[in-house]
Design a protein around this motif. Structure first.
Motif, PDB file in Angstrom:
ATOM      1  N   LEU A 293       0.828  -1.209   0.000  1.00 46.29           N
ATOM      2  CA  LEU A 293       0.000   0.000   0.000  1.00 46.29           C
ATOM      3  C   LEU A 293       0.866   1.265   0.000  1.00 46.29           C
ATOM      4  CD1 LEU A 293      -2.758  -1.018   2.588  1.00 46.29           C
ATOM      5  CD2 LEU A 293      -2.996  -0.828   0.101  1.00 46.29           C
ATOM      6  N   GLY A 294       2.183   1.081  -0.076  1.00 47.39           N
ATOM      7  CA  GLY A 294       3.079   2.237  -0.131  1.00 47.39           C
ATOM      8  C   GLY A 294       3.561   2.728   1.219  1.00 47.39           C
ATOM      9  N   ALA A 295       3.395   1.942   2.276  1.00 46.53           N
ATOM     10  CA  ALA A 295       3.825   2.371   3.606  1.00 46.53           C
ATOM     11  C   ALA A 295       5.337   2.608   3.635  1.00 46.53           C
ATOM     12  CB  ALA A 295       3.449   1.316   4.645  1.00 46.53           C
ATOM     13  N   ALA A 296       5.743   3.673   4.299  1.00 47.83           N
ATOM     14  CA  ALA A 296       7.171   3.997   4.396  1.00 47.83           C
ATOM     15  C   ALA A 296       7.870   3.025   5.334  1.00 47.83           C
ATOM     16  CB  ALA A 296       7.356   5.419   4.907  1.00 47.83           C
ATOM     17  N   THR A 297       9.140   2.740   5.041  1.00 45.16           N
ATOM     18  CA  THR A 297       9.917   1.795   5.847  1.00 45.16           C
ATOM     19  C   THR A 297      11.226   2.448   6.267  1.00 45.16           C
ATOM     20  OG1 THR A 297      11.012   0.936   3.879  1.00 45.16           O
ATOM     21  CG2 THR A 297       9.015  -0.208   4.582  1.00 45.16           C
ATOM     22  N   SER A 298      11.900   1.803   7.198  1.00 45.30           N
ATOM     23  CA  SER A 298      13.262   2.226   7.521  1.00 45.30           C
ATOM     24  C   SER A 298      14.077   0.983   7.863  1.00 45.30           C
ATOM     25  CB  SER A 298      13.261   3.209   8.692  1.00 45.30           C
ATOM     26  OG  SER A 298      12.681   2.591   9.812  1.00 45.30           O
ATOM     27  N   THR A 299      15.392   1.122   7.766  1.00 46.48           N
ATOM     28  CA  THR A 299      16.276  -0.008   8.028  1.00 46.48           C
ATOM     29  C   THR A 299      16.781   0.074   9.461  1.00 46.48           C
ATOM     30  OG1 THR A 299      16.918  -0.025   5.722  1.00 46.48           O
ATOM     31  CG2 THR A 299      18.352  -1.198   7.235  1.00 46.48           C
ATOM     32  N   GLY A 300      16.626  -1.010  10.199  1.00 46.17           N
ATOM     33  CA  GLY A 300      17.000  -1.033  11.609  1.00 46.17           C
ATOM     34  C   GLY A 300      18.473  -1.328  11.810  1.00 46.17           C
ATOM     35  N   PRO A 301      18.930  -1.298  13.076  1.00 52.24           N
ATOM     36  CA  PRO A 301      20.349  -1.549  13.381  1.00 52.24           C
ATOM     37  C   PRO A 301      20.795  -2.971  13.016  1.00 52.24           C
ATOM     38  CG  PRO A 301      19.168  -0.719  15.309  1.00 52.24           C
ATOM     39  CD  PRO A 301      18.142  -0.997  14.276  1.00 52.24           C
ATOM     40  N   ARG A 363      11.889  -0.939  23.458  1.00 51.09           N
ATOM     41  CA  ARG A 363      12.334  -0.588  22.099  1.00 51.09           C
ATOM     42  C   ARG A 363      13.846  -0.299  22.111  1.00 51.09           C
ATOM     43  NH1 ARG A 363      11.091  -2.567  17.575  1.00 51.09           N
ATOM     44  NH2 ARG A 363       8.862  -2.422  17.572  1.00 51.09           N
ATOM     45  N   ALA A 364      14.311   0.385  23.170  1.00 53.20           N
ATOM     46  CA  ALA A 364      15.755   0.690  23.258  1.00 53.20           C
ATOM     47  C   ALA A 364      16.549  -0.620  23.350  1.00 53.20           C
ATOM     48  CB  ALA A 364      16.033   1.576  24.466  1.00 53.20           C
ATOM     49  N   PHE A 365      16.025  -1.579  24.123  1.00 57.42           N
ATOM     50  CA  PHE A 365      16.711  -2.875  24.227  1.00 57.42           C
ATOM     51  C   PHE A 365      16.691  -3.596  22.882  1.00 57.42           C
ATOM     52  CE2 PHE A 365      16.534  -7.486  24.894  1.00 57.42           C
ATOM     53  CZ  PHE A 365      17.778  -7.673  25.477  1.00 57.42           C
ATOM     54  N   ALA A 366      15.567  -3.514  22.174  1.00 55.94           N
ATOM     55  CA  ALA A 366      15.453  -4.179  20.871  1.00 55.94           C
ATOM     56  C   ALA A 366      16.524  -3.646  19.916  1.00 55.94           C
ATOM     57  CB  ALA A 366      14.059  -3.959  20.283  1.00 55.94           C
ATOM     58  N   GLU A 367      16.762  -2.331  19.970  1.00 52.43           N
ATOM     59  CA  GLU A 367      17.753  -1.744  19.057  1.00 52.43           C
ATOM     60  C   GLU A 367      19.171  -2.191  19.437  1.00 52.43           C
ATOM     61  OE1 GLU A 367      17.089   2.274  17.959  1.00 52.43           O
ATOM     62  OE2 GLU A 367      15.232   1.534  17.011  1.00 52.43           O
ATOM     63  N   LEU A 368      19.413  -2.290  20.739  1.00 56.48           N
ATOM     64  CA  LEU A 368      20.720  -2.765  21.203  1.00 56.48           C
ATOM     65  C   LEU A 368      20.951  -4.204  20.739  1.00 56.48           C
ATOM     66  CD1 LEU A 368      23.200  -2.339  23.096  1.00 56.48           C
ATOM     67  CD2 LEU A 368      21.795  -3.234  24.955  1.00 56.48           C
ATOM     68  N   MET A 369      19.902  -5.037  20.888  1.00 54.46           N
ATOM     69  CA  MET A 369      19.973  -6.446  20.491  1.00 54.46           C
ATOM     70  C   MET A 369      20.193  -6.556  18.989  1.00 54.46           C
ATOM     71  SD  MET A 369      16.963  -9.167  21.336  1.00 54.46           S
ATOM     72  CE  MET A 369      15.806  -8.548  20.124  1.00 54.46           C
ATOM     73  N   ALA A 370      19.467  -5.741  18.231  1.00 53.85           N
ATOM     74  CA  ALA A 370      19.577  -5.791  16.772  1.00 53.85           C
ATOM     75  C   ALA A 370      20.994  -5.433  16.333  1.00 53.85           C
ATOM     76  CB  ALA A 370      18.558  -4.834  16.140  1.00 53.85           C
ATOM     77  N   ALA A 371      21.564  -4.399  16.958  1.00 63.08           N
ATOM     78  CA  ALA A 371      22.917  -3.972  16.583  1.00 63.08           C
ATOM     79  C   ALA A 371      23.930  -5.053  16.949  1.00 63.08           C
ATOM     80  CB  ALA A 371      23.258  -2.655  17.284  1.00 63.08           C
ATOM     81  N   ALA A 372      23.723  -5.709  18.098  1.00 64.46           N
ATOM     82  CA  ALA A 372      24.685  -6.715  18.577  1.00 64.46           C
ATOM     83  C   ALA A 372      24.756  -7.912  17.644  1.00 64.46           C
ATOM     84  CB  ALA A 372      24.300  -7.173  19.986  1.00 64.46           C
ATOM     85  N   HIS A 373      23.643  -8.244  16.978  1.00 62.17           N
ATOM     86  CA  HIS A 373      23.609  -9.466  16.162  1.00 62.17           C
ATOM     87  C   HIS A 373      23.584  -9.190  14.661  1.00 62.17           C
ATOM     88  CE1 HIS A 373      23.182 -12.186  19.554  1.00 62.17           C
ATOM     89  NE2 HIS A 373      22.346 -11.329  20.075  1.00 62.17           N
TER      90      HIS A 373
END
Lengths: 465, 104
Positions: A293-301, A363-373
């Protein structure tokens, strides 16, 4: 045309996905007075995280397969009360293949049952996407052998069907799911000779404040850790399975040490005998119903593409909200918090400040986890020219490199057109990240697929009526 | 003796029935998927690929990867990780695209 219970009237809200985020959203929205449809491709609620044995299996203690099972039963009880009162219709076995914007809301198009034998359209004023995630895979020689399964797949088959792929199972890849999978496999009787994790976990130590704010996560991690210790499971950090061996099924794997960029260090290879391998490199948000439907996205850590949402969890498409992994992978607690927040927003009510703070911490923990892996670029060092990258179309590394180096393809789409990588049944869900990496285009863009799952032509034709 | 998944959750399933896999009877418990019944019987592969003729079975277990396709009750390309094993279900190892009967 076949009808759903829904066809009689338009729902205030259709929630797509009955996992942690969708369950929390539907019961909260119903608490707030909205009439909801809760749709899921599966026949029972719970999603992948709270996937549990079918009732025919008579499991007296499903909690033993889960972390925080009482959270699920609490949500399921609230759902049962709302269903009884007619405030929520749970539509199981409903696979959503497209969302269509209509004059006053949405038409949610679904096929019914695993064979997609029938169809229905559910009308709703607003839609909340809670479709979760599937696993990210990175290919390696031998990864198509029977007995090589995804870490989440091993868990799903265990939780739902009470079966294991083998007796001696190596668990490998990267991310917190590996510890959870290994811990449930050993508890269910498998031998796990090794958990092979590509990172060294030092990424978590970089932001101690973020970690300290989510004590529940540390307790969960410690729980998995003690189960692994008790069963003498060896954790190999900064290592990867660089090859699976066997002819008709896997019988051993080769593990090698990795450098900081995930390049295998020559001379560090070790062979481990096993009859199954459970492997995964984190999770990817399942967002095609929104991106179409054209929803905007972004790339995570972690390099994964997720939906862009505002503080009230609205996507950039009017009337479309998103909660949980679709906004970036972060686990069940975060998914539940976001489901509640999104429900408040759809009902146009302000949420409790405590809920906002809880979501921010998680959410802050999720970003830390994403960056770590996040996978390092050196993983391609374990590929060989004949390693299949695309499992469906059997496209090996050599053909993709030829498309890039000799035919000038510089992005995954051109590679796909030249080699058919990503054109098969799974539509690139398994090979997408690897093809993007080999195409040298850095991060993969959002996939745009007109249909979120296979739809029989007969049903498309009927939809025109 | 190690524990089994069924012992872990204290499962007391209804009586087992049978499905047919390549002409032989394979037991299935009520509620299990076709793929789960095959795994429980030690079978990990029930498809050969179109190009290389290589064996495949369950990979993702959640319906996303399509590796677990088989011919079920005469219909090719069915995802066995999603389909329940019903009494009398027949499953045939699928070769290639599974539509050999359509060849001219």
């Amino acid at each position: 045309m076949p009808t759903s219970p829904s066809d009689a009237s338009t729902y205030d809200l259709a929630v797509i996905g009955a996992g942690p985020a969708g369950l929390a959203a539907a019961v909260t929205a119903a608490d707030l007075g909205l009439r909801c449809a809760l749709l899921d491709a599966g026949r029972q609620t719970g999603g992948q995280y709270y996937r549990h044995p079918a009732s025919g299996l008579g499991a007296a203690r499903p909690d033993r397969l889960h972390h925080g099972w009482s959270v699920y039963t609490g949500l399921a009880d609230r759902l049962a009360a709302h269903r009884e009162a007619g405030r929520v219709d749970f539509l199981g076995g409903h696979q959503v293949w497209a969302l269509e914007r209509t004059g006053d809301g949405y038409a949610v198009h679904v096929t019914l049952g695993p064979e997609a034998a029938d169809r229905a359209t559910v009308p709703a004023a607003a839609v909340l996407l809670a479709t979760g995630a599937y696993e990210r895979q990175l290919p390696f020689p031998g990864w198509t052998l029977p007995g090589v399964v995804t870490a989440g797949g091993a868990q799903a088959m265990l939780k739902a069907g009470l079966v294991l792929p083998g007796r001696r199972i190596v668990v490998a890849g990267s991310g917190p799911l590996l510890l959870a999978a290994a811990s449930s496999l050993v508890t269910a009787g498998a031998e796990v000779p090794s958990v092979v994790e590509a990172t060294d976990y030092l990424g978590y130590a970089r932001r101690p404040g973020v970690l300290a704010a989510v004590p529940g996560k540390l307790v969960e991690g410690a729980g998995h850790g003690s189960a692994l210790l008790r069963h003498r499971v060896r954790l190999r950090r900064r290592s990867a399975v660089v090859e699976a061996h066997g002819t008709d099924r896997v019988n051993a794997v080769t593990v090698a040490r990795l450098d900081a960029d995930w390049r295998p260090v020559p001379g560090t290879e070790r062979r481990i005998d096993c009859d199954a391998l459970a492997v995964g490199h984190g999770l990817l948000p399942q967002i095609e119903l929104a991106t179409e439907l054209g929803a905007a996205t972004s790339t995570g850590p972690d390099g994964a593409v997720a939906l862009q949402v505002d503080a009230r969890l609205r996507t950039t498409v009017p009337g479309l909200w998103s909660a949980g992994e679709t906004n970036g992978v972060g686990g069940a607690d975060l998914a539940i918090a976001e489901g509640e927040l999104a429900a408040h927003a759809v009902a146009d009510l302000a949420p409790r400040p405590a809920l906002l703070r809880r979501r921010a911490r998680l959410r802050a923990f999720a970003e830390l986890m994403a960056a770590a892996h996040r996978p390092g670029p050196g993983w391609t060092g374990w590929l060989r020219p004949d390693t299949d990258v695309c499992r469906c179309e059997e496209v090996p590394v050599a053909r993709i490199r030829e498309a890039v180096e000799e035919l000038g393809a510089g992005d995954p789409r051109t590679v796909k057109l030249l080699t058919r990588a990503g054109m098969g049944w799974c539509q690139g869900r398994m090979c997408g990240p690897a093809v993007a990496c080999l195409a040298g285009s850095g991060e993969p863009g959002p996939d745009r697929r007109p249909f979120a799952c296979p739809v029989p032509l007969s049903q498309l034709a009927a939809a025109e009526d | 003796m190690r524990r089994t998944p069924a012992e872990l959750v204290g499962a007391e399933p209804g009586p087992a029935h049978h499905i047919e896999f390549d002409g032989r009877a394979v037991p299935a418990l009520p509620g299990q998927s076709i793929a789960a019944a095959l795994w429980a019987d030690g079978v990990l592969a029930w498809r050969t690929t179109r190009v290389g003729g290589r064996p495949r079975g369950v990979f993702c277990g959640i319906g996303a990867c399509f590796d677990c396709l088989a011919t079920v009750n005469g219909r090719p390309n069915q995802r066995t990780c999603l389909l329940p094993a019903e009494p009398g279900t027949t499953v045939t190892t699928q070769e290639g695209h599974g539509r050999a009967d359509l060849a001219v």
